[in-house]
Design a protein around this motif. Structure first.
Motif: not given
Length: 496
Positions: A355, A332, A298, A308-310, A358, A315
């Motif tokens: 979490y 997002f 991050s 970056r998200s998975n 999301r 993000v």
């Protein structure tokens, strides 16, 4: 503590003063809405106090309050509840600086000596960019908490006289005080108070009427009281701001703004639609400039964390925590989605909720399990309502919670709550009990030492600190520095 972390406004957004509101139409997945609300409602049964707003595409798909805003007044959290957004306030400071840049009134490369006289040489050339990205080297904060009304001149003199943690620009270190400096720069350049500038240049253009410190025409019945572990009522900060008539500099521009989720959604839309900042400024606001922590992925932008998200999508986020309230803003931009989460009664379990939201938002097959009831909340509820003699509390805790006290954290945290509340007798009883459950844990003995010392029981404190050092682990010791310093303080009380 580490501080951890658009949409076009709908033509019709139905709001009510009921405890919840779910906006339905044919384009929404009722399955998703039901899963989200069922999870949150079940979590509320186990301690969730707060509110959630989730938007996807151009629509709010869920906006609802859960639990209590004010138990004494029998007011539940709802769609109009006002929460402390804590360090999420920093994005307003970042945006305000960029607004001043747009107006040609400053540059991000400007050094501090342009705004403050007689600065020490190590601070004179710190730039606005370095303050925004927490790379200036200032300490996290000075002063005795958010309501320490240190005179302005004294606050900045003390701040500028403190030793920097590192050479400016060398690395990242989260700093509330750095953002307070930015707040003062905003005032000097604009000729307005920090809050007045935000109201005029950011909040009014975004249509936000219930966001700020003192200036909004607050509906005080909508302000959420804060509850320590869902038990101890600490009142709310808006009442304190209005009573004080001003905001203390240890808080200005780095935290403490209050808002509703609907206002924060409006803010989000204003950023998305360039109502408050142009495209170039928005790019600067959300550019990942500096890696936050080694081994993580991050980066800090200007009042935001970016990663970056998975799913390999961007993000843009920030969270905030003031010791009781918790707030999280997760955007997002590439997936056209937003999650806003507020809680007026933080627990570790509730902090995990964003979490889980999301995961449900981006995985149709995922259904989260409701949070479990927090053990410390249960302990605190018991000790607050315990009607026996203090010396009987130990046995009561053993009988009721013995099998649940399988970690030193629980009683350590409980004793810490009473330590901060100034109820030293309860703190001692709880911490002594913890030392019988975990006699080989040095951190437990260090905590007991701190409580004894605060209570003026220096002989017992000295023994506890020495015991803590005897239990020093082979690897890094989290408590040894404190125990050693406190022993020296007890042995040589006049030594500075």
């Amino acid at each position: 503590m580490k501080n951890i972390y658009v949409f076009i406004l709908m033509a019709l957004v139905a709001h009510s003063k009921s405890t919840g509101q779910i906006l339905n139409n044919e384009s929404k997945s009722l399955g998703l809405v039901d899963r989200l609300d069922n999870y949150l409602s079940a979590s509320a049964s186990n301690g969730l106090n707060g509110a959630v707003l989730i938007a996807k595409g151009q629509e709010i798909i869920l906006h609802k309050g859960y639990g209590w805003a004010n138990r004494k007044k029998n007011i539940e959290n709802n769609t109009e509840t006002i929460f402390d957004i804590c360090s999420v306030s920093k994005q307003f400071t970042g945006a305000a600086i960029l607004k001043l840049e747009e107006e040609g009134k400053l540059k991000l490369t400007n050094p501090l000596h342009l705004y403050f006289e007689d600065l020490p040489s190590d601070k004179a050339n710190i730039t606005i960019h370095q303050l925004l990205t927490h790379t200036a080297g200032f300490s996290h904060g000075i002063g005795d908490g958010d309501f320490d009304h240190i005179p302005e001149a004294e606050y900045f003199n003390e701040l500028f006289s403190t030793k920097l943690r590192f050479k400016p620009g060398e690395k990242y270190s989260y700093s509330n005080s750095g953002y307070s400096i930015l707040g003062k720069i905003i005032e000097k350049v604009s000729g307005k108070s920090y809050e007045s500038f935000l109201q005029e240049k950011l909040f009014a253009p975004a249509g936000m009427t219930q966001t700020g410190y003192i200036l909004p025409n607050w509906n005080l019945n909508n302000v959420a009281n804060e509850y320590v572990y869902n038990v101890i009522d600490k009142g709310n900060h808006v009442d304190q701001y209005l009573e004080d008539g001003k905001i203390a500099w240890p808080l200005v521009a780095n935290g403490g703004v209050n808002s509703t989720l609907h206002d924060m959604f409006k803010w989000h839309l204003a950023l998305r639609n360039n109502k408050v900042l142009n495209e170039a400024s928005m790019e600067k606001l959300t550019t990942p400039y500096v890696l936050e922590y080694e081994g993580e992925s991050s980066y800090y932008a200007y009042g935001w964390t970016v990663y970056r998200s998975n799913r390999d999508t961007k993000v843009v986020t920030h969270n905030g925590f003031n010791g009781v309230s918790y707030f999280e803003f997760i955007w997002f931009p590439e997936e056209d989605a937003l999650i806003l989460f507020a809680s007026n009664a933080y627990t570790r379990e509730s902090a995990r909720i964003p979490y889980e939201l999301r995961k449900m938002l981006f995985d149709d097959g995922y259904t989260a399990k409701p949070i479990s009831e927090n053990v410390v909340s249960r302990l605190l509820g018991y000790t607050e309502t315990f009607s026996g003699k203090l010396e009987e509390l130990t046995e009561g805790l053993r009988e009721k919670f013995g099998e649940n006290l399988d970690r030193p954290f629980y009683l350590n945290r409980l004793s810490g709550i009473y330590f901060r509340e100034g109820e030293m007798n309860k703190a001692i009883v709880v911490s002594e009990l913890n030392s019988t459950f975990f006699p080989n844990d040095g951190n437990v003995w260090d905590t007991l030492g701190d409580i004894y010392f605060a209570a003026g029981m220096n002989d017992k404190a000295l023994k506890s600190y020495k015991k803590a050092l005897e239990l020093k682990p082979d690897e890094e010791c989290d408590w040894c520095e404190n125990s050693s310093a406190q022993i020296e303080r007890i042995i040589n009380p006049t030594k500075k």
